[in-house]
Design an enzyme around this catalytic site. Structure first.
Site, short mmCIF file in Angstrom:
data_model
loop_
_atom_site.label_atom_id
_atom_site.label_comp_id
_atom_site.label_asym_id
_atom_site.label_seq_id
_atom_site.Cartn_x
_atom_site.Cartn_y
_atom_site.Cartn_z
N ASP A 12 -39.35 -26.26 6.27
CA ASP A 12 -40.44 -27.24 6.15
C ASP A 12 -41.78 -26.70 6.65
OD1 ASP A 12 -38.55 -29.11 5.27
OD2 ASP A 12 -38.09 -29.69 7.33
N LYS B 279 -43.71 -23.72 2.62
CA LYS B 279 -43.54 -22.56 1.72
C LYS B 279 -43.79 -22.95 0.27
CE LYS B 279 -39.32 -22.02 3.12
NZ LYS B 279 -39.33 -23.00 4.22
N GLY C 6 -36.33 -28.70 0.19
CA GLY C 6 -37.18 -29.66 -0.50
C GLY C 6 -38.59 -29.13 -0.43
N HIS C 7 -39.09 -28.62 -1.54
CA HIS C 7 -40.41 -28.00 -1.55
C HIS C 7 -41.38 -28.89 -2.33
CE1 HIS C 7 -38.12 -23.96 -0.98
NE2 HIS C 7 -38.30 -24.59 0.15
N GLN D 126 -35.69 -22.59 3.66
CA GLN D 126 -35.45 -22.72 5.11
C GLN D 126 -36.24 -21.66 5.90
OE1 GLN D 126 -32.16 -22.51 3.19
NE2 GLN D 126 -32.47 -24.65 2.74
P1 IMP Z 1 -27.41 -27.79 5.67
O1 IMP Z 1 -28.20 -26.62 5.14
O2 IMP Z 1 -27.53 -29.02 4.83
O3 IMP Z 1 -25.99 -27.42 5.98
O4 IMP Z 1 -28.06 -28.21 7.08
C1 IMP Z 1 -27.97 -27.39 8.23
C2 IMP Z 1 -29.22 -27.52 9.09
O5 IMP Z 1 -30.32 -26.94 8.39
C3 IMP Z 1 -29.64 -28.96 9.36
O6 IMP Z 1 -30.26 -29.02 10.64
C4 IMP Z 1 -30.66 -29.25 8.29
O7 IMP Z 1 -31.55 -30.28 8.65
C5 IMP Z 1 -31.36 -27.91 8.21
N1 IMP Z 1 -31.96 -27.63 6.90
C6 IMP Z 1 -31.34 -27.18 5.78
N2 IMP Z 1 -32.21 -27.00 4.79
C7 IMP Z 1 -33.43 -27.31 5.29
C8 IMP Z 1 -34.75 -27.28 4.74
O8 IMP Z 1 -34.99 -26.90 3.59
N3 IMP Z 1 -35.75 -27.67 5.58
C9 IMP Z 1 -35.51 -28.04 6.87
N4 IMP Z 1 -34.30 -28.07 7.41
C10 IMP Z 1 -33.26 -27.71 6.64
#
Ligand code: IMP
Length: 435
Positions: free
Chosen positions: A21, A24, A48-49, A229
């Site tokens: 977040d 990017k 989520g971009h 991420q």
């Molecule tokens: P997962 O990728 O859904 O397994 O989530 C694992 C951790 O990564 C959690 O804390 C999510 O909130 C965080 N996370 C995964 N993708 C994103 C992203 O694109 N932005 C921010 N946090 C993310």
């Protein structure tokens, strides 16, 4: 075509330096006007971009954020793809950029509804060690990939292959799925048919993308890699276990696309001017109470994928320095300086102190990181930033003097230039700093 930094940047990468977040999506969209090809290499719909243009606000979860302006986009083999949710994203983008060529790796793994259910069930088992995942099935899909029972994009156009793979997956996870709708064979059959239906629409996009990228590179095309991420969500280098399941660092360009990192000319690390985080886990500079609410509301800090309120805190230089080193960053793009500048006083963490002693590393065992005390420097807020500089290449002195002080301080502490400054959601609320 605007060339951001000269011919030496025929290939570049945009990666996140914090907890995801960082903005990017906006930076990739901004740069993508200068690149022929934009490639994503990791993650799935957990990302989520957001891109804001005159044509509207676009939220990308699977397609690269450069999709609105570039000529080719690639979804690399390191990604995990939900074929059903990819189709509407393609339909929206094709309306804005009808000539866009889309290539999807045959080797990318497939996220199913069953993976989403497993994600939820696993979080229940973790209990107090809950990660706070996005519940998008990302972790379970990578689990299946490495268990060698996963479904790949190349498998889904054959309904019989798909059925067999779904049944194997079900047997592997039946302990978790027994009380859910997926214990009913007819639900698994429905799911297979839905994915197979999507496959018919996606078949034409499937490719050996590692070869396609190499081919485009040989033709002299300019290629931009877009990470999802950030460093602190990387399973090897982040705050494990509060991480995602695919590597997020720049090195994963190689494993997620087959394109050698040695041929990537410039790595642009994106950092927010403060820090935000969704999900559980350590956050040394977190702020709470009224200040957190103020910052969250000013910055619209609610998750793009889940809508969850984001945790917020001050810019953390020990984390930023570590991320810059791990990603081997050439320059930093800093985002949301407009939001931070609205505060009267702005803090930046310069140093960690542990048990009364300054430390120059980031502890990553969870008990120690919780005991770290941040030492802060304080700055005056810089207020509104004039629209007259939007979309331009400027010298740093054209920014408000208080912001210049903040930018120079961060550059000096981190030892890398800040070349791009984003000061609002809209595409043109971005400036490039000419040294
Ligand atoms: P997962 O990728 O859904 O397994 O989530 C694992 C951790 O990564 C959690 O804390 C999510 O909130 C965080 N996370 C995964 N993708 C994103 C992203 O694109 N932005 C921010 N946090 C993310």
């Amino acid at each position: 075509m605007v060339v951001p930094n000269g011919e030496g940047d025929r290939t570049a990468a945009v990666v996140g330096l914090q907890f995801g977040d960082e903005g990017k999506g906006k930076i990739t969209d901004y740069l993508s006007g200068s690149y022929d090809v934009v490639v994503r290499f990791n993650g799935g719909t957990n990302a989520g971009h957001t891109v804001v243009t005159d044509e509207g606000t676009f939220k990308f979860h699977l397609l690269p954020s450069g999709s609105l302006r570039t000529s080719y986009v690639v979804l690399g083999s390191g990604m995990v793809i939900d074929p059903v949710s990819l189709i509407p994203e393609i339909e929206i983008v094709k309306k804005i950029n009808p000539a866009l060529k889309i290539m999807i790796s045959r080797n990318a793994h497939v996220v199913t509804k069953m993976h989403r259910q497993i994600d939820v069930e696993e979080e229940k088992i973790r209990s107090s060690l809950m990660i706070g995942t996005t519940a998008q099935g990302i972790g379970p899909t990578y689990e299946d990939k490495y268990a060698r029972t996963g479904i790949r994009m190349a498998d889904i156009s054959d309904l019989n292959v798909l059925r067999e793979k779904i049944e194997t997956m079900y047997r592997m996870h039946s302990n978790l799925l027994s009380g859910t709708e997926f214990s009913d064979p007819s639900k698994r059959e429905d799911m297979a048919k839905e994915i197979n239906g999507a496959a018919q629409k996606l078949n034409g996009y499937l490719d050996y993308t590692e070869l396609a990228i190499e081919g485009l590179y040989s033709q002299g095309k300019r290629i931009l890699f877009e990470g999802a991420q950030g460093v602190f969500l990387d399973p090897d280098f982040g705050f494990y276990p509060f991480v995602t399941s695919s590597n997020t660092i720049s090195a994963s360009i190689y494993t997620g696309t087959g394109f050698s990192l040695r041929k990537v000319n410039r790595i642009i690390g994106v950092a927010k001017a403060y820090v935000s985080k969704v999900g559980e886990g350590p956050f040394p500079t977190e702020v709470t109470g009224d200040l957190a609410k103020q910052l969250r509301d000013l910055g619209g800090e609610y998750g793009t994928t889940t809508g969850r309120p984001r945790r917020v805190g001050w810019l953390d230089l020990p984390m930023l320095k570590y991320a810059v080193r791990i990603d081997d960053v050439d320059e930093i793009a800093i985002t949301k300086v407009d939001t931070l500048g609205m505060l009267d006083k702005v803090k930046v963490c310069r140093q960690y102190v542990l048990d009364g002693k300054p430390i120059d590393y980031i502890p990553r065992d969870m008990d120690t990181i919780k005991r770290v005390q941040p030492v802060y420097d304080e700055f005056d807020g810089w207020g509104q930033i004039s629209d007259s500089i939007s979309g331009r290449k400027i010298s740093i002195e054209q920014l408000p003097p208080r912001l210049v002080r903040y930018i120079k301080y961060v550059e000096e502490q981190v030892g890398k230039p800040i070349g791009i400054i984003s000061m609002g959601k809209e595409r043109n609320r971005t400036v490039r700093i000419i040294k």
